[in-house]
Scaffold this active site. Structure first.
Site, PDB file in Angstrom:
ATOM      1  N   ARG A  26       0.477  -9.910  -3.663  1.00 60.71           N
ATOM      2  CA  ARG A  26      -0.022 -10.838  -4.677  1.00 60.71           C
ATOM      3  C   ARG A  26       0.810 -10.724  -5.943  1.00 60.71           C
ATOM      4  O   ARG A  26       0.870 -11.652  -6.745  1.00 60.71           O
ATOM      5  CB  ARG A  26      -1.489 -10.539  -4.970  1.00 60.71           C
ATOM      6  CG  ARG A  26      -2.423 -10.859  -3.808  1.00 60.71           C
ATOM      7  CD  ARG A  26      -3.815 -10.330  -4.044  1.00 60.71           C
ATOM      8  NE  ARG A  26      -3.833  -8.868  -4.096  1.00 60.71           N
ATOM      9  CZ  ARG A  26      -4.924  -8.146  -4.308  1.00 60.71           C
ATOM     10  NH1 ARG A  26      -6.093  -8.752  -4.473  1.00 60.71           N
ATOM     11  NH2 ARG A  26      -4.863  -6.832  -4.341  1.00 60.71           N
TER      12      ARG A  26
ATOM     13  N   LEU B 157      -3.422  -3.204   4.583  1.00 59.36           N
ATOM     14  CA  LEU B 157      -4.411  -3.624   3.597  1.00 59.36           C
ATOM     15  C   LEU B 157      -5.678  -2.770   3.688  1.00 59.36           C
ATOM     16  O   LEU B 157      -5.882  -2.064   4.690  1.00 59.36           O
ATOM     17  CB  LEU B 157      -4.785  -5.091   3.835  1.00 59.36           C
ATOM     18  CG  LEU B 157      -3.663  -6.118   3.723  1.00 59.36           C
ATOM     19  CD1 LEU B 157      -4.162  -7.490   4.184  1.00 59.36           C
ATOM     20  CD2 LEU B 157      -3.131  -6.186   2.300  1.00 59.36           C
TER      21      LEU B 157
ATOM     22  N   ALA C  68       0.827  -1.204   0.000  1.00 62.47           N
ATOM     23  CA  ALA C  68       0.000   0.000   0.000  1.00 62.47           C
ATOM     24  C   ALA C  68       0.861   1.254   0.000  1.00 62.47           C
ATOM     25  O   ALA C  68       2.016   1.248   0.447  1.00 62.47           O
ATOM     26  CB  ALA C  68      -0.919   0.006   1.215  1.00 62.47           C
TER      27      ALA C  68
ATOM     28  N   LYS D 167      -5.143   1.936  10.773  1.00 61.58           N
ATOM     29  CA  LYS D 167      -6.514   2.199  11.175  1.00 61.58           C
ATOM     30  C   LYS D 167      -7.436   2.060   9.958  1.00 61.58           C
ATOM     31  O   LYS D 167      -6.990   2.206   8.825  1.00 61.58           O
ATOM     32  CB  LYS D 167      -6.623   3.591  11.812  1.00 61.58           C
ATOM     33  CG  LYS D 167      -6.095   4.748  10.937  1.00 61.58           C
ATOM     34  CD  LYS D 167      -7.036   5.096   9.824  1.00 61.58           C
ATOM     35  CE  LYS D 167      -6.360   5.829   8.705  1.00 61.58           C
ATOM     36  NZ  LYS D 167      -7.139   5.762   7.448  1.00 61.58           N
TER      37      LYS D 167
ATOM     38  N   TYR E 106      -7.845  20.676   1.252  1.00 63.47           N
ATOM     39  CA  TYR E 106      -7.218  19.966   2.368  1.00 63.47           C
ATOM     40  C   TYR E 106      -7.329  20.778   3.662  1.00 63.47           C
ATOM     41  O   TYR E 106      -6.993  21.957   3.707  1.00 63.47           O
ATOM     42  CB  TYR E 106      -5.743  19.707   2.068  1.00 63.47           C
ATOM     43  CG  TYR E 106      -5.013  19.018   3.203  1.00 63.47           C
ATOM     44  CD1 TYR E 106      -5.108  17.634   3.365  1.00 63.47           C
ATOM     45  CD2 TYR E 106      -4.266  19.749   4.115  1.00 63.47           C
ATOM     46  CE1 TYR E 106      -4.456  17.004   4.407  1.00 63.47           C
ATOM     47  CE2 TYR E 106      -3.611  19.121   5.163  1.00 63.47           C
ATOM     48  CZ  TYR E 106      -3.715  17.744   5.301  1.00 63.47           C
ATOM     49  OH  TYR E 106      -3.063  17.122   6.355  1.00 63.47           O
TER      50      TYR E 106
END
Length: 335
Positions: free
Chosen positions: A38, A74, A13, A97, A235
């Protein structure tokens, strides 16, 4: 000195690549021994930069004897399954989180970690930045009198088309991804348990995911927490503590870069002050907290309790929120 804690990275990630792996690489109490994906080429790309061995498949990562702890970045909807598997494989777990997307699953995982004698930690990295302890000290010292309210905002611009946040099948939307930050900050600063007063969530009908929302919580004595979040904004990342004699304002509360010196603004009727705080690296602080807890056999129960309270609140928000469909067209923004 204890040997470095040997980490396996479960997935490639963006937050692992940009934030956690550099923090692990810089911290002598940790070492990366394997990165699983993967796609073996993606894992190899990260191990070429940060060390360790590329592994194809998450199960193979958990089978390795040279992995003491697993970092799980993940998608949130996959957390419960793979945290459970990691704990049952005898690995300590540092998970991004939210720990899970369901309060019962969160409770079950902490109970499993306790039975196995393992450390399970939900990574709200912003809480490990020293600026929040400085704000808490100001509040305790009566700088703004007695606490009367809390507000927090975390909003980001829309993401490109195909971003995971627009994919409901993998738990897309911003409630569990961005909205949890203001809720966790309210839990951190407000006394006692928090309950839901009300929430409004804006859902994009084209993708079927929540793209923004507002939440109102309250303490047992009626102190309110007004929270806003979303990914259809400019933002913003900050919070404000409102007291009987003034207010404390902290900008860049959730994602301050390591080299930035935070500024706290204190406002009272006849007084305005800006306090510049030391720069800090919240991701490296997470690593040292986690590795220290494993070395000491400390289950970090204080954080576990807060994670469970957060999970309960998030369940309540999902169950009771007023969901409104957006009328704007995001097609041009996302193309």
């Amino acid at each position: 000195m204890n040997a470095p804690l040997r980490f396996g990275i479960m997935g490639c990630a963006d937050i692992a690549r940009r934030k956690m792996l550099p923090a692990l690489d810089a911290e002598p109490t940790a070492v990366v021994t394997a990165v699983a994906s993967r796609d073996l080429a993606k894992a190899a790309d990260l191990t070429a930069r940060f060390g360790g061995e590329p592994v194809q498949g998450y199960d193979r990562l958990l089978d390795r004897d040279d992995v003491d702890a697993v970092y799980v970045p993940l998608p949130a909807v996959l957390h419960a399954e793979w945290i459970d598997r990691a704990l049952n494989a005898g690995k300590h777990v540092l998970a991004e989180k939210p720990l899970t997307t369901d309060a019962t699953e969160t409770r079950d995982l902490y109970a499993l970690a306790e039975r196995r004698g393992l450390v399970l930690f939900e990574n709200f990295m912003f809480l490990q930045h020293s600026q929040h302890a400085a704000v808490a000290r100001m509040l305790a010292d009566g700088v703004i009198g007695e606490l009367r309210g809390f507000s927090a905002t975390f909003t980001i611009p829309p993401k490109p088309a195909g971003d995971i946040r627009y994919l409901p099948a993998v738990g897309g939307g911003v409630l569990d991804d961005v909205g949890v930050y203001p809720v966790r900050a309210a839990l951190h600063h407000l006394p006692g348990p928090l309950a839901l007063t009300g929430a409004v969530l804006r859902q994009d009908p084209a993708h079927g995911v929540v793209i923004s929302g507002s939440i109102l919580l309250h303490t047992g004595t009626g102190i309110p927490a007004q929270l806003q979040f979303g990914m259809e904004h400019g933002y913003r990342s900050g919070y404000e503590l409102i007291g009987s004699a003034g207010r404390i304002v902290l900008d860049r509360a959730f994602t301050p870069p390591p080299g930035v010196q935070p500024v706290v603004r204190i406002q009272r009727q006849d007084h305005y002050e800006e306090v510049t705080l030391p720069a800090d690296d919240q991701f490296r602080n997470v690593v040292t907290l986690f590795t220290g807890a494993v070395a000491a056999g400390d289950p970090l129960n204080e954080f576990a309790g807060a994670s469970i309270r957060l999970a309960d609140l998030m369940d309540s928000i999902k169950k009771n929120a007023d969901v409104r469909l957006t009328t704007g067209d995001l097609t041009g923004v996302l193309s």
